[in-house]
Motif scaffolding. Structure first.
Motif, PDB file in Angstrom:
ATOM      1  N   UNK A 294       0.847  -1.177   0.000  1.00 20.32           N
ATOM      2  CA  UNK A 294       0.000   0.000   0.000  1.00 20.32           C
ATOM      3  C   UNK A 294       0.893   1.240   0.000  1.00 20.32           C
ATOM      4  N   UNK A 295       0.390   2.315  -0.563  1.00 20.23           N
ATOM      5  CA  UNK A 295       1.153   3.556  -0.632  1.00 20.23           C
ATOM      6  C   UNK A 295       0.466   4.639   0.195  1.00 20.23           C
ATOM      7  N   UNK A 296       1.223   5.677   0.468  1.00 27.59           N
ATOM      8  CA  UNK A 296       0.700   6.885   1.095  1.00 27.59           C
ATOM      9  C   UNK A 296       0.630   7.921  -0.017  1.00 27.59           C
ATOM     10  N   UNK A 297      -0.571   8.401  -0.323  1.00 30.57           N
ATOM     11  CA  UNK A 297      -0.760   9.315  -1.443  1.00 30.57           C
ATOM     12  C   UNK A 297      -0.936  10.750  -0.965  1.00 30.57           C
ATOM     13  N   UNK A 298      -0.295  11.654  -1.684  1.00 32.07           N
ATOM     14  CA  UNK A 298      -0.415  13.086  -1.448  1.00 32.07           C
ATOM     15  C   UNK A 298      -0.773  13.720  -2.783  1.00 32.07           C
ATOM     16  N   UNK A 299      -1.732  14.634  -2.764  1.00 31.58           N
ATOM     17  CA  UNK A 299      -2.090  15.377  -3.966  1.00 31.58           C
ATOM     18  C   UNK A 299      -1.773  16.842  -3.711  1.00 31.58           C
ATOM     19  N   UNK A 300      -1.069  17.429  -4.656  1.00 32.58           N
ATOM     20  CA  UNK A 300      -0.698  18.830  -4.571  1.00 32.58           C
ATOM     21  C   UNK A 300      -1.458  19.579  -5.661  1.00 32.58           C
ATOM     22  N   UNK A 301      -2.124  20.650  -5.282  1.00 33.63           N
ATOM     23  CA  UNK A 301      -2.724  21.560  -6.255  1.00 33.63           C
ATOM     24  C   UNK A 301      -1.894  22.823  -6.241  1.00 33.63           C
ATOM     25  N   UNK A 302      -1.339  23.185  -7.390  1.00 38.84           N
ATOM     26  CA  UNK A 302      -0.538  24.399  -7.469  1.00 38.84           C
ATOM     27  C   UNK A 302      -1.232  25.418  -8.357  1.00 38.84           C
ATOM     28  N   UNK A 303      -0.967  26.675  -8.076  1.00 40.99           N
ATOM     29  CA  UNK A 303      -1.567  27.753  -8.844  1.00 40.99           C
ATOM     30  C   UNK A 303      -0.739  28.131 -10.063  1.00 40.99           C
TER      31      UNK A 303
ATOM     32  N   UNK B 152      -5.400  25.368 -12.353  1.00 40.85           N
ATOM     33  CA  UNK B 152      -4.627  24.720 -11.299  1.00 40.85           C
ATOM     34  C   UNK B 152      -3.880  23.542 -11.906  1.00 40.85           C
ATOM     35  N   UNK B 153      -2.859  23.103 -11.215  1.00 46.70           N
ATOM     36  CA  UNK B 153      -2.093  21.927 -11.639  1.00 46.70           C
ATOM     37  C   UNK B 153      -2.128  20.909 -10.518  1.00 46.70           C
ATOM     38  N   UNK B 154      -2.537  19.690 -10.852  1.00 45.89           N
ATOM     39  CA  UNK B 154      -2.596  18.595  -9.883  1.00 45.89           C
ATOM     40  C   UNK B 154      -1.373  17.702 -10.062  1.00 45.89           C
ATOM     41  N   UNK B 155      -0.649  17.493  -8.965  1.00 44.62           N
ATOM     42  CA  UNK B 155       0.524  16.626  -8.964  1.00 44.62           C
ATOM     43  C   UNK B 155       0.268  15.527  -7.937  1.00 44.62           C
ATOM     44  N   UNK B 156       0.312  14.284  -8.370  1.00 47.84           N
ATOM     45  CA  UNK B 156       0.110  13.159  -7.465  1.00 47.84           C
ATOM     46  C   UNK B 156       1.460  12.592  -7.057  1.00 47.84           C
ATOM     47  N   UNK B 157       1.584  12.371  -5.747  1.00 45.40           N
ATOM     48  CA  UNK B 157       2.820  11.840  -5.170  1.00 45.40           C
ATOM     49  C   UNK B 157       2.457  10.569  -4.411  1.00 45.40           C
ATOM     50  N   UNK B 158       3.174   9.496  -4.679  1.00 48.25           N
ATOM     51  CA  UNK B 158       2.942   8.233  -3.994  1.00 48.25           C
ATOM     52  C   UNK B 158       4.206   7.820  -3.246  1.00 48.25           C
ATOM     53  N   UNK B 159       4.080   7.721  -1.927  1.00 51.49           N
ATOM     54  CA  UNK B 159       5.199   7.304  -1.091  1.00 51.49           C
ATOM     55  C   UNK B 159       5.112   5.801  -0.853  1.00 51.49           C
ATOM     56  N   UNK B 160       6.252   5.150  -0.912  1.00 50.79           N
ATOM     57  CA  UNK B 160       6.317   3.715  -0.647  1.00 50.79           C
ATOM     58  C   UNK B 160       5.988   3.443   0.816  1.00 50.79           C
TER      59      UNK B 160
ATOM     60  N   UNK C  78      -0.929  27.290  -3.662  1.00 50.77           N
ATOM     61  CA  UNK C  78      -1.851  26.165  -3.755  1.00 50.77           C
ATOM     62  C   UNK C  78      -2.076  25.492  -2.424  1.00 50.77           C
ATOM     63  N   UNK C  79      -2.246  24.163  -2.453  1.00 54.05           N
ATOM     64  CA  UNK C  79      -2.544  23.405  -1.243  1.00 54.05           C
ATOM     65  C   UNK C  79      -2.072  21.967  -1.372  1.00 54.05           C
ATOM     66  N   UNK C  80      -1.961  21.309  -0.220  1.00 57.39           N
ATOM     67  CA  UNK C  80      -1.593  19.902  -0.144  1.00 57.39           C
ATOM     68  C   UNK C  80      -2.758  19.140   0.438  1.00 57.39           C
ATOM     69  N   UNK C  81      -3.082  17.997  -0.148  1.00 54.89           N
ATOM     70  CA  UNK C  81      -4.102  17.093   0.386  1.00 54.89           C
ATOM     71  C   UNK C  81      -3.457  15.738   0.602  1.00 54.89           C
ATOM     72  N   UNK C  82      -3.596  15.214   1.822  1.00 54.42           N
ATOM     73  CA  UNK C  82      -3.064  13.886   2.103  1.00 54.42           C
ATOM     74  C   UNK C  82      -4.082  13.048   2.871  1.00 54.42           C
TER      75      UNK C  82
END
Length: 119
Positions: A1-10, A80-88, A110-114
């Motif tokens: 399973x991963x830990x997901x973070x979504x970043x929205x940038x302006x 906006x720009x959405x960047x998805x980050x997946x941590x192991x 922007x903002x961070x969603x985790x």
């Protein structure tokens, strides 16, 4: 399973912003560009992947960010720009993902969603 973070940038995350964010995540870590289109990986000194960063996706539709991420993103207007980050699933990888995400937002707005666990 991963830990997901979504970043929205302006602003669009350009190469310099992404590399600066990766550096903020940990200067002892190594950047890898695997054969997967648009994915950048951050690896430890043994070559093990700690996190994967996907290519930014442009959001142009009003209220799309709120639909995807809920009320926390309500004040952000396109583009906006959405960047998805997946941590192991490894000790400390989730914190590395958060540091990267926060560095992008600090530089680009922007903002961070985790999943509600973050600031």
């Amino acid at each position: 399973m991963t830990f997901d973070v979504i970043v929205l940038t302006q602003k669009m995350p350009d190469t310099v912003a992404v590399l600066d964010g990766l550096g903020a995540a940990g200067d002892e870590l190594r950047v890898d560009l695997p054969d997967h289109d648009g994915v950048i990986q951050l690896c430890d000194d043994t070559g093990g992947t700690l996190l994967s960063v996907e290519a930014p996706i442009l959001i142009q539709v009003p209220d799309e960010a709120e639909r995807l991420l809920g009320e926390r993103s309500a004040g952000l207007e396109p583009p906006l720009w959405r960047v998805e980050v997946r941590a192991a699933e490894r000790d400390g990888a989730d914190e590395i993902a958060r540091r990267f995400a926060e560095a992008l937002v600090q530089r680009l707005g922007g903002m961070v969603w985790d999943g509600g666990a973050g600031p």
